[in-house]
Design an enzyme around this catalytic site. Sequence first.
Site, mmCIF file in Angstrom:
data_model
loop_
_atom_site.group_PDB
_atom_site.id
_atom_site.type_symbol
_atom_site.label_atom_id
_atom_site.label_comp_id
_atom_site.label_asym_id
_atom_site.label_seq_id
_atom_site.Cartn_x
_atom_site.Cartn_y
_atom_site.Cartn_z
ATOM 1 N N LYS A 12 0.802 -1.005 21.054
ATOM 2 C CA LYS A 12 -0.085 -1.751 20.154
ATOM 3 C C LYS A 12 0.625 -2.102 18.842
ATOM 4 C CE LYS A 12 -3.041 1.169 17.566
ATOM 5 N NZ LYS A 12 -2.905 0.857 16.165
ATOM 6 N N ASP A 36 -18.363 9.848 11.997
ATOM 7 C CA ASP A 36 -18.097 8.914 13.083
ATOM 8 C C ASP A 36 -19.399 8.212 13.417
ATOM 9 O OD1 ASP A 36 -15.581 8.696 15.252
ATOM 10 O OD2 ASP A 36 -17.500 7.968 16.003
ATOM 11 N N LYS A 87 5.272 2.412 8.184
ATOM 12 C CA LYS A 87 4.692 2.910 9.436
ATOM 13 C C LYS A 87 5.114 2.033 10.617
ATOM 14 C CE LYS A 87 1.935 4.366 12.640
ATOM 15 N NZ LYS A 87 1.844 5.664 13.241
ATOM 16 N N CYS A 116 0.053 4.173 20.370
ATOM 17 C CA CYS A 116 0.673 3.581 19.181
ATOM 18 C C CYS A 116 1.731 2.536 19.497
ATOM 19 C CB CYS A 116 1.318 4.673 18.333
ATOM 20 S SG CYS A 116 0.142 5.547 17.332
#
Length: 433
Positions: free
Chosen positions: A264, A36, A205, A261
């Site tokens: 957006k 990260d 998805k 999720c």
Amino acid sequence: MSEANAHRVAVFGAGYVGLVTGACFAELGHDVTIRDVLPGKIDALRRGEVPIYEPGLDELLERNRERLTFTTDVVEAIEDAEFVYVAVGTPPTVSGDADLSAVWMVIDELPQVEHRIVVVMKSTVPVGTGEKVRHRLDARGLGHVGYASNPEFTAEGTAIKDFMEPDRIVIGAFDAADADAVEELHAGIDAPVVRADVASAEMAKLAANAALMTRISFINEIANVCEATGADVVKVAEAIGYDRRIGKSFLRAGVGFGGSCFPKDSLALKQLAANSGYHFQVLSAVIEVNELQKRRVVGKLQELLGPLRGKRIALLGLAFKPNTDDTREAPAFVLAGRLLAEGADVVVWDPIAHADGFHGVEQVATVADAAREADAVVLVTEWPELADVEWEVVAATMRSRVFVDGRNMLEPEAMRAAGFRYSAIGRASNGTV
Ligand code: UDX
């Protein structure tokens, strides 16, 4: 797992998706490096601290400690890696398109590796992203690097189970060998594998999320019609849920969906369609119904209490759903904003989520503190502990005993017996038979 079947996986992004993906691959026996850009996050993970709340994740990371490395260094992450999972954020931009800058940063940061690695997209991206990444990799002289789309379908709060026992695994690749490799990485998970082209995997998805959101907005509209016509949506959902063609899941009416999720991804799909010259009418309606649904509680409160100026309203639950501290796009915040705009005093309770930075909202530690002297209580998130509250004790401390159950969690008869003027979502017939 034998040594031969253990692979080296680099995961870029230590958010919900990256940490769950990394921890689960380690659990499957692979060696995982999670990378990260935020040093503070990586330091915390090295110390054994988990920066997010996800049930079971800390145990999983702890149990697989020897197979997990955390770093901020790209070269260290990629060294010897066979797979590079991209699990970075793709938030919406002002135009509603997905912001892919973090994805491009990963692709552009990839060192000039000599060996074959497969870049695997876990982040939710617009259809066509894989194609663009492929071109960019080729342009960077990384034609020997493979690419696959392997979207996640995990829900917060159940993410580990969803990863380890998924309904299906979707793999889209340009090259069958890459898809084989990604499939092998999932050895040990018993689930149907859907192999597809990259664009179809990307669309799968978005389409899965859109289908689930459509069900929620559908049942919310049925609820609103139930209210107008004297039916009970809980009974209606039960009755239609037994139809095998319909099924029971995602038919809970309430104050609307939120989370990291759905809001957006619905915007991203709507925008993706629009950019391609298509007006996605159903999805547009799904989004609009959800926006209106979050605000409907205000109308109910006005009906029960009159003008809300100076009224004290307690909101129970801030998180967009139980078992998470995530408040992204949570209906509670829209509701709080609307109530403040009406001049109400807003007090909130949540067992783990915070209203930090929400000016004008007072957060308290217990349900009893929230309800004391309140004119109304609104149940916004169906936290399990709310089932065990002694509501008649709570009612006795309130200024007016109005209760709006935004998730149809409690029994109408019991709540009325506890002394409340109880209202729910789509339960005009009071839930009685
Ligand atoms: C969702 C998808 O389920 C998951 O597959 C995807 O990968 C990410 O988005 P998540 O956002 O974690 O997961 O939560 P989910 O449990 O799906 O709930 C989303 C929202 O819908 C919540 O606000 C929830 O309260 C609401 N919801 C859900 C309803 O209002 N009614 C329902 O019947 C189900």
